[in-house]
Scaffold this motif. Structure first.
Motif, PDB file in Angstrom:
ATOM      1  N   ASN A  52       0.903  -1.159   0.032  1.00 32.36           N
ATOM      2  CA  ASN A  52      -0.054   0.014   0.041  1.00 32.36           C
ATOM      3  C   ASN A  52       0.834   1.356  -0.143  1.00 32.36           C
ATOM      4  OD1 ASN A  52      -2.519  -1.473  -0.147  1.00 32.36           O
ATOM      5  ND2 ASN A  52      -2.631  -1.601   2.169  1.00 32.36           N
ATOM      6  N   CYS A  53       1.746   1.404  -1.012  1.00 33.27           N
ATOM      7  CA  CYS A  53       2.502   2.375  -1.215  1.00 33.27           C
ATOM      8  C   CYS A  53       2.018   3.597  -1.874  1.00 33.27           C
ATOM      9  CB  CYS A  53       4.031   1.885  -2.068  1.00 33.27           C
ATOM     10  SG  CYS A  53       5.091   3.121  -2.292  1.00 33.27           S
ATOM     11  N   TRP A  90       5.830  13.414   6.480  1.00 29.60           N
ATOM     12  CA  TRP A  90       6.148  13.162   5.209  1.00 29.60           C
ATOM     13  C   TRP A  90       5.283  14.114   4.371  1.00 29.60           C
ATOM     14  CZ3 TRP A  90       1.739  11.523   2.969  1.00 29.60           C
ATOM     15  CH2 TRP A  90       0.901  10.928   3.371  1.00 29.60           C
ATOM     16  N   GLU A  91       4.302  14.631   4.613  1.00 26.56           N
ATOM     17  CA  GLU A  91       3.352  15.545   3.571  1.00 26.56           C
ATOM     18  C   GLU A  91       4.585  16.625   3.337  1.00 26.56           C
ATOM     19  OE1 GLU A  91       0.226  15.298   2.930  1.00 26.56           O
ATOM     20  OE2 GLU A  91      -0.420  13.825   4.446  1.00 26.56           O
ATOM     21  N   TYR A 113       9.908   5.393   4.620  1.00 29.52           N
ATOM     22  CA  TYR A 113      11.037   4.799   4.722  1.00 29.52           C
ATOM     23  C   TYR A 113      12.050   5.287   3.711  1.00 29.52           C
ATOM     24  CZ  TYR A 113       7.449   1.194   6.455  1.00 29.52           C
ATOM     25  OH  TYR A 113       6.712   0.619   7.375  1.00 29.52           O
ATOM     26  N   ILE A 114      13.240   4.937   4.235  1.00 28.46           N
ATOM     27  CA  ILE A 114      14.243   5.632   3.062  1.00 28.46           C
ATOM     28  C   ILE A 114      15.445   4.480   3.372  1.00 28.46           C
ATOM     29  CG2 ILE A 114      15.519   6.860   5.265  1.00 28.46           C
ATOM     30  CD1 ILE A 114      16.105   8.930   2.901  1.00 28.46           C
ATOM     31  N   PHE A 115      16.005   4.086   2.058  1.00 28.61           N
ATOM     32  CA  PHE A 115      17.088   3.096   1.970  1.00 28.61           C
ATOM     33  C   PHE A 115      18.117   3.855   1.076  1.00 28.61           C
ATOM     34  CE2 PHE A 115      17.282  -1.837   2.074  1.00 28.61           C
ATOM     35  CZ  PHE A 115      18.646  -1.734   2.426  1.00 28.61           C
ATOM     36  N   PHE A 116      19.418   3.768   1.770  1.00 31.45           N
ATOM     37  CA  PHE A 116      20.681   4.355   1.230  1.00 31.45           C
ATOM     38  C   PHE A 116      21.332   3.080   0.456  1.00 31.45           C
ATOM     39  CE2 PHE A 116      19.920   7.509   4.461  1.00 31.45           C
ATOM     40  CZ  PHE A 116      19.590   8.494   3.817  1.00 31.45           C
ATOM     41  N   PHE A 117      21.274   3.149  -0.954  1.00 25.46           N
ATOM     42  CA  PHE A 117      21.913   2.110  -1.572  1.00 25.46           C
ATOM     43  C   PHE A 117      23.283   2.765  -2.214  1.00 25.46           C
ATOM     44  CE2 PHE A 117      18.002   0.547  -2.064  1.00 25.46           C
ATOM     45  CZ  PHE A 117      17.937  -0.706  -1.764  1.00 25.46           C
ATOM     46  N   CYS A 124      10.042   6.024   0.271  1.00 20.30           N
ATOM     47  CA  CYS A 124       8.742   5.708  -0.124  1.00 20.30           C
ATOM     48  C   CYS A 124       7.703   5.874   1.328  1.00 20.30           C
ATOM     49  CB  CYS A 124       8.400   4.541  -0.599  1.00 20.30           C
ATOM     50  SG  CYS A 124       8.368   3.012   0.399  1.00 20.30           S
ATOM     51  N   ILE A 125       6.527   6.184   1.006  1.00 24.18           N
ATOM     52  CA  ILE A 125       5.529   6.465   1.873  1.00 24.18           C
ATOM     53  C   ILE A 125       4.583   5.151   1.796  1.00 24.18           C
ATOM     54  CG2 ILE A 125       3.662   7.664   2.932  1.00 24.18           C
ATOM     55  CD1 ILE A 125       6.341   9.076   2.993  1.00 24.18           C
ATOM     56  N   ALA A 126       4.465   4.384   2.843  1.00 25.88           N
ATOM     57  CA  ALA A 126       3.861   3.094   2.649  1.00 25.88           C
ATOM     58  C   ALA A 126       3.411   2.502   4.001  1.00 25.88           C
ATOM     59  CB  ALA A 126       4.685   2.040   2.052  1.00 25.88           C
ATOM     60  N   GLU A 127       1.961   1.683   3.776  1.00 22.11           N
ATOM     61  CA  GLU A 127       1.668   0.914   5.073  1.00 22.11           C
ATOM     62  C   GLU A 127       2.779   0.059   5.894  1.00 22.11           C
ATOM     63  OE1 GLU A 127      -2.206  -0.675   4.856  1.00 22.11           O
ATOM     64  OE2 GLU A 127      -3.230   1.156   4.787  1.00 22.11           O
ATOM     65  N   ASN A 128       3.223  -0.578   5.125  1.00 22.80           N
ATOM     66  CA  ASN A 128       4.155  -1.730   5.747  1.00 22.80           C
ATOM     67  C   ASN A 128       5.205  -2.236   4.738  1.00 22.80           C
ATOM     68  OD1 ASN A 128       5.494  -3.277   7.717  1.00 22.80           O
ATOM     69  ND2 ASN A 128       3.308  -3.908   8.156  1.00 22.80           N
TER      70      ASN A 128
END
Length: 137
Positions: A52-53, A90-91, A113-117, A124-128
């Motif tokens: 649910n992104c 996040w808004e 959520y944020i992921f640094f590669f 992203c903004i997601a439920e889970n």
């Protein structure tokens, strides 16, 4: 802010991240770091699916640019190379260049959520999210 990569992480040199979008799910496939965590061997991959992104940003911010202060977060606050669940508004706190996947009326259960590669940053903004590991051989 919560760090979620305590017993796993992406390969820091060549994660070869692939993004797939299906409906309101965004999935990242990447190689995992095998030389620190004994449960992985070379070539093992992870599949990280955000459920649910609402929206995401997959941009070209890399480690060098991040350490030079070219992102809105500082490496002293969020060390590079990790996956975080952020506690933000996040808004207002989200990259300008983004892709919206769905229109949600109830936004109360959403997380940032944020992921640094190595060569990219995914937000992203997601439920889970759902994480699974698999062997690429």
């Amino acid at each position: 802010t919560t760090i979620t990569t305590t017993d796993w992480n992406a390969d820091p040199n060549a994660p070869e991240v692939e993004l797939t979008v299906e409906g309101s799910s965004a999935t990242l496939d990447f190689f995992v770091k095998c030389f620190i965590y004994e449960k992985f061997k070379e070539g093992d991959k992870a599949k990280l699916t955000f459920i649910n992104c609402l929206k995401y940003s997959f941009n070209s911010m890399n480690d060098e640019g991040y350490y030079m202060g070219q992102y809105r977060y500082k490496y002293t606050d969020l060390p590079w190379g990790e996956f975080y669940k952020l506690d933000t508004n996040w808004e207002t706190d989200f990259p300008k260049r983004q892709t919206t996947l769905t229109d949600m009326t109830d936004k109360s259960n959403l997380n940032h959520y944020i992921f640094f590669f190595k060569d990219n940053t995914f937000e992203c903004i997601a439920e889970n999210y759902h994480l699974e590991f698999y062997s690429n051989s």
